[in-house]
Design a protein around this motif. Structure first.
Motif, short mmCIF file in Angstrom:
data_model
loop_
_atom_site.label_atom_id
_atom_site.label_comp_id
_atom_site.label_asym_id
_atom_site.label_seq_id
_atom_site.Cartn_x
_atom_site.Cartn_y
_atom_site.Cartn_z
N THR A 187 0.83 -1.19 0.00
CA THR A 187 0.00 0.00 0.00
C THR A 187 0.87 1.25 0.00
O THR A 187 1.94 1.27 0.62
N PRO A 188 0.42 2.33 -0.66
CA PRO A 188 -0.77 2.42 -1.50
C PRO A 188 -0.57 1.65 -2.80
O PRO A 188 0.47 1.76 -3.44
N TYR A 189 -1.58 0.87 -3.18
CA TYR A 189 -1.45 0.03 -4.35
C TYR A 189 -1.52 0.84 -5.64
O TYR A 189 -2.23 1.83 -5.74
N ASN A 190 -0.77 0.37 -6.62
CA ASN A 190 -0.74 1.01 -7.92
C ASN A 190 -2.11 0.90 -8.61
O ASN A 190 -2.77 -0.14 -8.55
N VAL A 191 -2.52 2.00 -9.24
CA VAL A 191 -3.76 2.01 -10.03
C VAL A 191 -3.43 2.61 -11.39
O VAL A 191 -3.13 3.80 -11.49
N GLN A 192 -3.48 1.79 -12.43
CA GLN A 192 -3.27 2.31 -13.77
C GLN A 192 -4.53 3.02 -14.25
O GLN A 192 -5.64 2.68 -13.87
N ALA A 193 -4.33 4.02 -15.09
CA ALA A 193 -5.46 4.85 -15.54
C ALA A 193 -6.56 4.01 -16.18
O ALA A 193 -7.75 4.24 -15.94
N GLN A 194 -6.18 3.01 -16.98
CA GLN A 194 -7.18 2.19 -17.65
C GLN A 194 -8.01 1.38 -16.66
O GLN A 194 -9.18 1.08 -16.91
N GLU A 195 -7.39 1.04 -15.52
CA GLU A 195 -8.11 0.26 -14.51
C GLU A 195 -9.34 1.00 -13.99
O GLU A 195 -10.35 0.37 -13.65
N ILE A 196 -9.25 2.31 -13.89
CA ILE A 196 -10.39 3.08 -13.38
C ILE A 196 -11.59 2.89 -14.28
O ILE A 196 -12.71 2.65 -13.82
N ASN A 197 -11.36 2.95 -15.60
CA ASN A 197 -12.46 2.71 -16.54
C ASN A 197 -12.92 1.27 -16.51
O ASN A 197 -14.12 0.98 -16.59
N ASP A 198 -11.98 0.35 -16.38
CA ASP A 198 -12.33 -1.07 -16.37
C ASP A 198 -13.19 -1.42 -15.16
O ASP A 198 -14.14 -2.20 -15.26
N ILE A 199 -12.86 -0.84 -14.01
CA ILE A 199 -13.53 -1.20 -12.76
C ILE A 199 -14.84 -0.43 -12.58
O ILE A 199 -15.85 -0.99 -12.17
N PHE A 200 -14.81 0.84 -12.89
CA PHE A 200 -15.99 1.69 -12.65
C PHE A 200 -16.85 1.91 -13.89
O PHE A 200 -17.97 2.40 -13.79
N GLY A 201 -16.32 1.56 -15.07
CA GLY A 201 -16.96 1.94 -16.32
C GLY A 201 -18.34 1.38 -16.56
O GLY A 201 -19.13 1.97 -17.31
N GLN A 202 -18.67 0.25 -15.94
CA GLN A 202 -19.99 -0.33 -16.14
C GLN A 202 -21.09 0.47 -15.47
O GLN A 202 -22.24 0.44 -15.91
N LYS A 203 -20.74 1.20 -14.40
CA LYS A 203 -21.77 1.89 -13.62
C LYS A 203 -21.54 3.40 -13.50
O LYS A 203 -22.39 4.11 -12.98
N PHE A 204 -20.36 3.87 -13.93
CA PHE A 204 -20.02 5.28 -13.78
C PHE A 204 -19.48 5.84 -15.09
O PHE A 204 -18.90 5.12 -15.90
#
Length: 236
Positions: A187-204
């Motif tokens: 921690t803090p764990y790495n978050v790649q920019a594309q991951e944000i869309n991959d994880i949240f993109g279905q609902k946000f």
């Protein structure tokens, strides 16, 4: 803008039991080793507050620690709700901000509630993942400075489901994340920019508000660390 001179010692807590993780975070706060804590309101929150807050809204800070952002937002007239499972951090917040509070058990859920008596601040002590809208109700805004990057990456989709559940349909979610170039195992764990869309993109719907590099110091095997400030809105 932000913590542009961060010292980011990291620790891998993967594989630890929930009780072991709680001891880890408690020791961090108790021994004044919470390097990520800021003594002033976070500059990124201040910079983008007009984009994710409306007047007198109900705003949520997940895994809030003893963030002074709680008090800042309450002083601006918002109803502020936090979640934190480390009691030491909660007690330090009220003591250091000189805020009186009462504490009591939630009548149906496994949470102890710390409620300020002279400010509109409520902190739930317990598990973020079980704190859904059936327990705490809905919120209008979320400021996530260090929660998403702290949870086990294998639970990120579950995390997004919790966020979606507690948000009003016209709510806004301000997310701080960091993408490292180098070797970060904890921690803090790495978050790649594309991951944000991959994880949240279905609902946000996600909008990038800012991208900037951190000036890191300390014993890190990292050549670059880039902060992404993202505004997320629930899909219609």
């Amino acid at each position: 803008m932000g913590d542009n001179n961060d010292k980011m010692p990291t620790a891998s807590i993967r594989g630890l039991s929930e009780s072991e993780k709680q001891v880890y975070w408690q020791n961090l706060w108790q021994n004044d080793k919470a390097w990520f804590h800021m003594s002033d309101a976070h500059p990124d929150m201040l910079k983008f507050q007009d984009q994710f807050l409306r007047d007198n809204c109900r705003v949520y800070l997940p895994l809030c620690g003893k963030s002074v952002d709680l008090k800042h937002l309450a002083d601006k007239g918002h109803e502020v709700v936090g979640c934190e499972y480390c009691e030491v951090a909660i007690l330090q917040f009220f003591e250091e901000q000189s805020i009186k509070y009462e504490r009591y058990q939630h009548p149906t859920a496994p949470y102890e509630i710390f409620k300020a008596t002279d400010k509109n601040i409520t902190i739930y002590k317990g598990d973020f993942f079980a704190l859904g809208s059936s327990v705490m109700g809905k919120v209008d805004a979320i400021w996530d400075r260090g929660s998403f990057v702290a949870i086990d990456p294998t639970r990120r989709c579950e995390y997004a489901d919790v966020i979606y559940d507690i948000m009003n349909t016209n709510g806004k979610y301000l997310l701080y994340s960091v993408d490292y170039v180098g070797n970060i195992s904890g921690t803090p764990y790495n978050v790649q920019a594309q991951e944000i869309n991959d994880i949240f993109g279905q609902k946000f719907v996600a909008t990038t508000l800012d991208i900037y590099d951190l000036n890191l110091s300390g014993p890190l095997d990292v050549s670059k660390a880039t902060v992404y400030m993202t505004l997320l809105k629930p899909c219609a």
